[in-house]
Design a protein around this motif. Sequence first.
Motif: not given
Lengths: 219, 509
Positions: B286, B295-298, B323, B325
């Motif tokens: 996260q 938020e970014y989640e993977h 990535f 952002t």
Amino acid sequence: MRTNLQKITNLKNLLCAKYGSAQSFASTCEIYETGVNCLDELGIKRGGIHEFVGESPSSGAGWIIHQVLSASRKHLALIDGRGGFDPNSIADSHCLGNLLWVKCRHAIDAVKAADWLLRDGNLRLVLLDLRFIPEGELRRITTSSWYRLRALAAETDVTLLVFTREKAVPRTDTRILFQQRFPLSVFDQKREEIEMTLMVESSPVDASFEPERRMDRAG
Amino acid sequence: MFAVIYLPDFFLQAQCRDSYKAAPMALVETDVLSGEKKDSKARIVALNGAARESHIHVGMTAAQGQARYGKLTVLTRSKEIEQATSELLLRLANEFTPYFELSGPGICTLDLMRARCTDHGWELGWQIVEELAAAHSLRAQVGFAKTPDLALMIAKQADPVRSVTGDGEDEFLRQLPVTALNPPVDMAMVLNLWGIETVGDFFALPGGDVADRLGAEAFDLWERVTGRKSRLLHLVRSPKEFSQMLDFDDEIHAVEPLLFSLRRVLEALCFSLREAWQTAGEIHLQLFFPKNAAEYEHHFRVPDPTTDVELLFRILHAHLENFVTKAPVIGLRLKIIPARSTKRQSRLFESSLVDSNRFAETLARLEALLGSENVGIPECLDSHRPDSFRMMPFRENNVEPVEIKPPQKVALGLPLCRFRPPVFAEVTLCPKNQHPFKIRSAVVEGIIKELRGPWSVSGDWWRGTGAGNHEARWSRVEWDVEISHPKSGGLYRLVCEKKSEWKLEGVYA
């Protein structure tokens, strides 16, 4: 776990050293067996780069790809330069489970994907299909890229089969030319019974080709 | 076999390590409310051997103790230090087996049933004793036996390692005073009246009579002493997930510092995983951004669970390489879901994938470059709709090669290589029979030398004509044509989906 693997590796080495027949299973075997008669008789060198050139769109290069895929008992990768592979055309859909299909749109992506898969070394056979890449784009692949792929294939012992419409790979272990153009009557034949005529260049080291050796093989 | 690590006089040892035997010492409880460290009314809770020899007892005040022996060293109990020593003990136990219990203060019981333990544990026992003495200045006693209770009794008698198995058990129990069992006071009195002085005497009593005369509690004790009953350990379990959160003092705008921080967190988590005898099965990442940004989640799946930091980091690195952002990163949270390490039969001369994790990393890079919909295993759908297939991810469940079976259908001629999307074509029809006669397209242009068809195919007509179903229904006419052209001539599939709208669907190659 690591100790067990070490033990198995030692056992492999011991068996290979003691029994010559075990060598045929070991990775030291120099010929990659594709399971396709016409290719196996030519002897595809393991850890090498081999170019298949078919100038005509219906020369049978797609047939080779399908036959290799159908006969493969191991995982293999197909880097599809234009994403044209048709899974529904394959007779046995079970063998699709062995295929890692990488669909690309540009030659540069396909070469990059080939680089990664050769570097990875997990899949022993990689097919790079550049047949429908426009000529100009194909020419933009640098010679150094091909040399790098060749070095990687040798290093990781992965066999790379490249399919093109024109000679594009500057230095290959084997260059095989399709010189047939199949007529519509080919649909009267079962796919595995199609007779494929392959011409092999004996020393495809550079652009000046030596006299070609003609080999007729049944599929 | 069970092993018990016993730290005698644990409370004192925890405070002053191996110097606890040197002079008479007593430990008093801290009076937190009064705030005075050494309150004269504080009660003694633990003593060493030298203090006991000076007739000082637990429960006395520090002043009473010092009255008995003027040079008595009085220490204050620290629960934090005791806790740290207990954790140290558990960490040591964890190095030998994942199955262990904290049986009491300074007592740790290890289940060695599934651990390799030769020579009745002597080597292991000495290893534990030496490690505790050398690294932590703790004096330990280790006992080995077939039950946890017996192992504890043996550990208390050990000097410093003792293993009792087989016939040696009876001999050991025969000599052991019955007080070593810590029986309840009323039971101890009865046993004393009966003249039972050793565990061997107690063991010689008929079990049924022990139950009748002394009750269930005594019978339970008798069964445990005789080894007929073994209690289950209250195992110390590792947490179900390992996570760490990091808030950055300064916002992060580049990927390098983010990767640097991620690696640091990953190293710490992998250390905890290894301590818990676990491997990483999944990684959840996260990333947090300033207030307005979501938020970014993977989630990352680790195909071959491992605790190898380099390998796990490469998985994260491959993903974050491309990535992008819009906002700077202000924090991160990394959670690892543990999994059991994969047990796979190693084949003698071949294996499907040599390194599953490396392959997963390569796949991640390919997916990042081409999109996950363009990398995987094709799976034909149960439909006659042209070009109906789906892409399945190449995951650890399907790393084993598929066995080749006889073909399900007979394939004729050359396989099709599709144009995606199909190429529009201008087709001239023969006035006589309305068959395609000439074609002109971006791919090929020429006279149709020979053709086969037409084949009318359709599907999904049963879906009706309602909204949304219109596109699902399909109908087309297909032709296989041989086009004569010096360079691009060959066998093509020509399709007419709507009236006068022709497309080249592919080439038979």
